[in-house]
Design an enzyme around this catalytic site. Structure first.
Site, PDB file in Angstrom:
ATOM      1  N   TYR A  69       1.481 -14.389 -30.556  1.00  0.00           N
ATOM      2  CA  TYR A  69       0.494 -13.953 -31.770  1.00  0.00           C
ATOM      3  C   TYR A  69      -0.794 -14.473 -31.413  1.00  0.00           C
ATOM      4  O   TYR A  69      -0.990 -15.744 -31.278  1.00  0.00           O
ATOM      5  CB  TYR A  69       1.296 -14.165 -32.775  1.00  0.00           C
ATOM      6  N   HIS A 142      11.741 -13.807 -27.281  1.00  0.00           N
ATOM      7  CA  HIS A 142      10.994 -12.699 -28.094  1.00  0.00           C
ATOM      8  C   HIS A 142      11.328 -11.145 -27.519  1.00  0.00           C
ATOM      9  O   HIS A 142      11.631 -10.266 -28.158  1.00  0.00           O
ATOM     10  CB  HIS A 142       9.500 -12.709 -27.714  1.00  0.00           C
ATOM     11  N   SER A 172      15.264 -11.213 -29.961  1.00  0.00           N
ATOM     12  CA  SER A 172      14.481 -10.144 -30.601  1.00  0.00           C
ATOM     13  C   SER A 172      14.547  -9.027 -29.821  1.00  0.00           C
ATOM     14  O   SER A 172      14.291  -9.386 -28.416  1.00  0.00           O
ATOM     15  CB  SER A 172      13.218 -10.589 -30.912  1.00  0.00           C
ATOM     16  N   ASN A 173      14.680  -7.833 -30.128  1.00  0.00           N
ATOM     17  CA  ASN A 173      14.298  -6.677 -29.242  1.00  0.00           C
ATOM     18  C   ASN A 173      15.558  -6.589 -28.105  1.00  0.00           C
ATOM     19  O   ASN A 173      15.463  -6.044 -27.202  1.00  0.00           O
ATOM     20  CB  ASN A 173      13.018  -6.751 -28.531  1.00  0.00           C
ATOM     21  N   GLN A 194      16.541  -9.994 -34.168  1.00  0.00           N
ATOM     22  CA  GLN A 194      15.498  -9.386 -34.598  1.00  0.00           C
ATOM     23  C   GLN A 194      14.965  -8.084 -34.193  1.00  0.00           C
ATOM     24  O   GLN A 194      14.295  -8.010 -33.116  1.00  0.00           O
ATOM     25  CB  GLN A 194      14.252 -10.535 -34.475  1.00  0.00           C
ATOM     26  N   SER A 224       8.637  -5.552 -38.781  1.00  0.00           N
ATOM     27  CA  SER A 224       7.656  -4.431 -39.142  1.00  0.00           C
ATOM     28  C   SER A 224       8.676  -3.680 -40.406  1.00  0.00           C
ATOM     29  O   SER A 224       8.753  -2.488 -39.968  1.00  0.00           O
ATOM     30  CB  SER A 224       7.483  -3.456 -38.311  1.00  0.00           C
ATOM     31  N   LEU A 226       7.902  -2.536 -43.169  1.00  0.00           N
ATOM     32  CA  LEU A 226       7.266  -1.330 -43.758  1.00  0.00           C
ATOM     33  C   LEU A 226       6.489  -0.533 -42.517  1.00  0.00           C
ATOM     34  O   LEU A 226       5.615   0.070 -42.650  1.00  0.00           O
ATOM     35  CB  LEU A 226       6.128  -1.850 -44.610  1.00  0.00           C
ATOM     36  N   GLY A 228       4.927  -1.209 -40.157  1.00  0.00           N
ATOM     37  CA  GLY A 228       3.473  -1.637 -39.885  1.00  0.00           C
ATOM     38  C   GLY A 228       2.446  -1.196 -40.810  1.00  0.00           C
ATOM     39  O   GLY A 228       1.267  -1.167 -40.571  1.00  0.00           O
ATOM     40  N   GLN A 278      -0.656  -9.827 -45.677  1.00  0.00           N
ATOM     41  CA  GLN A 278      -1.568 -11.208 -45.757  1.00  0.00           C
ATOM     42  C   GLN A 278      -2.390 -11.036 -46.930  1.00  0.00           C
ATOM     43  O   GLN A 278      -3.385 -11.877 -47.156  1.00  0.00           O
ATOM     44  CB  GLN A 278      -2.458 -11.131 -44.393  1.00  0.00           C
TER      45      GLN A 278
HETATM   46  N1  NAP Z   1       9.902  -9.299 -32.881  1.00  0.00           N
HETATM   47  C1  NAP Z   1       9.034  -8.571 -32.604  1.00  0.00           C
HETATM   48  O1  NAP Z   1       8.935  -7.896 -31.494  1.00  0.00           O
HETATM   49  C2  NAP Z   1       8.156  -8.340 -33.744  1.00  0.00           C
HETATM   50  C3  NAP Z   1       7.028  -7.013 -33.477  1.00  0.00           C
HETATM   51  C4  NAP Z   1       6.444  -6.913 -34.766  1.00  0.00           C
HETATM   52  C5  NAP Z   1       6.377  -7.810 -35.727  1.00  0.00           C
HETATM   53  N2  NAP Z   1       7.197  -8.695 -35.669  1.00  0.00           N
HETATM   54  C6  NAP Z   1       7.416  -9.719 -37.063  1.00  0.00           C
HETATM   55  O2  NAP Z   1       7.274  -8.734 -38.201  1.00  0.00           O
HETATM   56  C7  NAP Z   1       6.327  -9.141 -39.140  1.00  0.00           C
HETATM   57  C8  NAP Z   1       6.090  -7.985 -39.911  1.00  0.00           C
HETATM   58  O3  NAP Z   1       5.419  -7.076 -39.056  1.00  0.00           O
HETATM   59  P1  NAP Z   1       4.071  -5.829 -39.670  1.00  0.00           P
HETATM   60  O4  NAP Z   1       3.055  -6.939 -40.037  1.00  0.00           O
HETATM   61  O5  NAP Z   1       4.135  -5.108 -38.812  1.00  0.00           O
HETATM   62  O6  NAP Z   1       5.088  -5.867 -41.034  1.00  0.00           O
HETATM   63  P2  NAP Z   1       4.996  -4.804 -42.133  1.00  0.00           P
HETATM   64  O7  NAP Z   1       5.499  -5.417 -43.424  1.00  0.00           O
HETATM   65  O8  NAP Z   1       5.732  -3.507 -41.810  1.00  0.00           O
HETATM   66  O9  NAP Z   1       3.622  -4.163 -42.283  1.00  0.00           O
HETATM   67  C9  NAP Z   1       2.616  -5.084 -42.681  1.00  0.00           C
HETATM   68  C10 NAP Z   1       1.292  -4.153 -42.946  1.00  0.00           C
HETATM   69  O10 NAP Z   1       1.504  -3.221 -44.083  1.00  0.00           O
HETATM   70  C11 NAP Z   1       0.342  -3.234 -44.800  1.00  0.00           C
HETATM   71  N3  NAP Z   1       0.695  -2.864 -46.133  1.00  0.00           N
HETATM   72  C12 NAP Z   1      -0.175  -1.751 -46.653  1.00  0.00           C
HETATM   73  N4  NAP Z   1       0.477  -1.730 -47.941  1.00  0.00           N
HETATM   74  C13 NAP Z   1       1.310  -2.641 -48.241  1.00  0.00           C
HETATM   75  C14 NAP Z   1       1.839  -3.035 -49.304  1.00  0.00           C
HETATM   76  N5  NAP Z   1       1.961  -2.265 -50.586  1.00  0.00           N
HETATM   77  N6  NAP Z   1       2.863  -4.146 -49.181  1.00  0.00           N
HETATM   78  C15 NAP Z   1       2.734  -4.732 -48.159  1.00  0.00           C
HETATM   79  N7  NAP Z   1       2.049  -4.600 -46.918  1.00  0.00           N
HETATM   80  C16 NAP Z   1       1.099  -3.421 -46.944  1.00  0.00           C
HETATM   81  C17 NAP Z   1      -0.116  -4.712 -44.647  1.00  0.00           C
HETATM   82  O11 NAP Z   1      -1.652  -4.806 -44.763  1.00  0.00           O
HETATM   83  P3  NAP Z   1      -2.341  -5.985 -45.567  1.00  0.00           P
HETATM   84  O12 NAP Z   1      -2.202  -7.156 -44.918  1.00  0.00           O
HETATM   85  O13 NAP Z   1      -3.629  -5.670 -45.943  1.00  0.00           O
HETATM   86  O14 NAP Z   1      -1.429  -6.026 -46.981  1.00  0.00           O
HETATM   87  C18 NAP Z   1       0.079  -5.087 -43.031  1.00  0.00           C
HETATM   88  O15 NAP Z   1      -0.981  -4.452 -42.310  1.00  0.00           O
HETATM   89  C19 NAP Z   1       5.183  -9.747 -38.149  1.00  0.00           C
HETATM   90  O16 NAP Z   1       4.347 -10.613 -38.767  1.00  0.00           O
HETATM   91  C20 NAP Z   1       6.084 -10.528 -37.028  1.00  0.00           C
HETATM   92  O17 NAP Z   1       6.429 -11.856 -37.570  1.00  0.00           O
HETATM   93  C21 NAP Z   1       8.055  -9.255 -34.674  1.00  0.00           C
END
Ligand code: NAP
Length: 312
Positions: A69, A142, A172-173, A194, A224, A226, A228, A278
Site C-alpha cells: 500500500y 496478500h 487473501s485472494n 480475505q 472493498s 462497498l 470501492g 478515510q
Molecule cells: N486483500 C486485497 O487484495 C485488498 C484489495 C483492496 C482492498 N483491500 C482492503 O480493503 C479495504 C477497503 O477497501 P476499499 O477502500 O476499496 O473499501 P470500500 O469501503 O469498499 O470503499 C471505500 C471508498 O468508498 C468511498 N465512499 C463513498 N461514499 C462512502 C460512504 N458513504 N461511506 C463509506 N465510504 C464511502 C470512500 O471515499 P471516502 O474516503 O472519501 O469516504 C472510499 O474511496 C482497504 O483499505 C484494504 O485494507 C484489500
C-alpha cells in the site's frame, strides 16, 4: 399455524481473530496515504472510539494494511502506508493497544508475487520495521504465489509464529483449493481469509470461500465491502440492486452504504467488512447505524438483484 415474525440476521457482536475479539467493522488502510500524522491519528482515534463503543472490554479495532500500500492511491511508493501507520501508532501508544494490527506481504512488484521462504521472511521483517512493532497481530499472504509449495508456505508462516514475529496468520485472494492446500499443512491454523466481498461481488458466498471459513472457524475479512465506493456511485451495479438497497435504506432510515455493510454482517460466517473510507464521519455513521433489520427476504432480494438471475 402462525408464521413467526421475521428476525433480523444482522449480527453486530464482536468477531474472533485467533484468541482476540475485534469489532464487527474493520478499518482499511489502502487509501491511508496522507502525510499529516496529527490528522491521521485523529482519524484512527475516531474509528477506534466509534468501533469499540458498547463492545466488551478488550475488543479491538481490526486495522488492515499491506506492505504494497502506497504504490497507488496517491501514495509515495511501496511500504509508505506501513511507514506512515507506524509513525501514527508510535505517536500514541494507546492506539496500538486498541487495534488488532493486520498487514499483508507476498506481492513484490515487478515479480509480481513471492511467497518463497526467503522472500516472505524479508517482507515480514520489513513490515515489522516499518510498522515499528516486534509482533504483527495478523500476517496475511496478500495473493497466492503459484510457484511456492503450500508445505513451504505453511512452514514459513509457522516459523513467523514460532519466532514471535506474528501472532496469527491468514490469506487473501486464495481460491478454495489454494486455501485447502495451505490449511492442510498449517498446524496452528489460519485465523482469517480475505476475499473481495460486497453486495456487488457475491462470489465468496458461491465459490466455497466463506463455507470453508465456517467449517474451519476462520473469520472472513471482506475487502472493498462497498465495492470501492461503487455501491454509492452506482457505477457497474445493476439498477435493480441499487433500487433494492435504496428501498431497504428508506425503510430503515439509513443510507445505501449501511444496508450494504449490514448485508455482510447478516451472513453466518461472522465476517469483518474492512471499510476503506478515510472520513471519520462516514466510518462513525456506518458503525452507529449498521445494526438495522435485515431479514431473509431482504437478504435474498439483495442476492437476486445483485446476480440478476431469479433464484430457483
Ligand atoms: N486483500 C486485497 O487484495 C485488498 C484489495 C483492496 C482492498 N483491500 C482492503 O480493503 C479495504 C477497503 O477497501 P476499499 O477502500 O476499496 O473499501 P470500500 O469501503 O469498499 O470503499 C471505500 C471508498 O468508498 C468511498 N465512499 C463513498 N461514499 C462512502 C460512504 N458513504 N461511506 C463509506 N465510504 C464511502 C470512500 O471515499 P471516502 O474516503 O472519501 O469516504 C472510499 O474511496 C482497504 O483499505 C484494504 O485494507 C484489500
Amino acid at each position: 399455524m402462525t408464521t413467526p415474525p421475521p428476525t433480523s440476521l444482522v449480527s453486530t457482536a464482536p468477531r474472533v481473530v485467533g484468541d482476540a475479539l475485534v469489532a464487527p467493522i474493520g478499518f482499511g488502510c489502502w487509501r491511508f496515504t496522507g502525510t499529516d500524522v496529527g490528522a491521521a491519528g485523529r482519524l484512527l482515534d475516531d474509528a477506534i472510539d466509534a468501533a469499540l463503543e458498547g463492545m466488551p472490554a478488550g475488543t479491538r479495532l481490526l486495522v488492515d494494511t499491506a506492505d504494497v500500500y502506497g504504490l497507488d492511491w496517491g501514495g509515495a511508493g511501496f511500504g509508505t502506508v506501513e511507514e506512515f501507520l507506524g509513525e501514527v501508532l508510535a505517536a500514541d501508544p494507546a492506539r496500538r493497544r486498541n487495534i488488532l494490527l493486520a498487514t499483508k506481504g507476498g506481492i513484490r512488484p515487478p515479480v509480481p508475487y513471492d511467497s518463497s521462504p526467503e522472500g516472505l521472511a524479508a517482507a515480514c521483517a520489513d513490515s515489522r520495521r516499518r510498522l515499528r512493532v516486534d509482533t504483527i497481530d495478523l500476517y496475511q499472504v496478500h495473493r497466492p504465489d503459484l510457484f511456492t509449495a503450500p508445505s513451504d508456505l505453511a512452514a514459513t508462516l509457522e516459523s513467523f509464529i514460532d519466532d514471535g514475529f506474528v501472532r496469527t496468520i491468514g490469506v487473501s485472494n486464495f481460491t478454495v483449493d489454494q486455501y485447502d492446500a495451505l490449511a492442510a499443512w498449517t498446524a496452528s491454523g489460519l485465523a482469517t481469509t480475505q476475499p473481495e466481498w460486497s453486495v456487488a461481488h457475491l462470489d465468496p458466498m458461491r465459490d466455497g470461500t466463506v463455507d470453508r471459513a465456517m467449517r474451519d472457524g476462520v473469520t472472513p475479512l471482506a475487502w472493498s465491502p462497498l465495492a470501492g465506493g461503487r455501491v454509492l456511485s452506482g457505477e457497474g451495479l445493476r439498477p435493480e440492486l441499487v433500487s433494492a438497497l435504496d428501498a431497504i435504506a428508506a425503510r430503515e432510515g439509513v443510507d445505501r452504504a449501511t444496508v450494504a455493510i449490514a448485508f455482510l454482517l447478516a451472513h453466518p460466517a461472522d465476517a469483518v467488512p474492512i471499510v476503506g473510507t478515510q472520513r471519520s464521519e462516514r466510518f462513525t455513521a456506518l458503525v452507529r447505524t449498521v445494526g438495522i433489520h435485515l431479514d431473509r427476504a431482504d437478504c435474498y432480494r439483495i442476492v437476486e438483484t445483485s446476480e440478476g438471475v431469479p433464484l430457483p
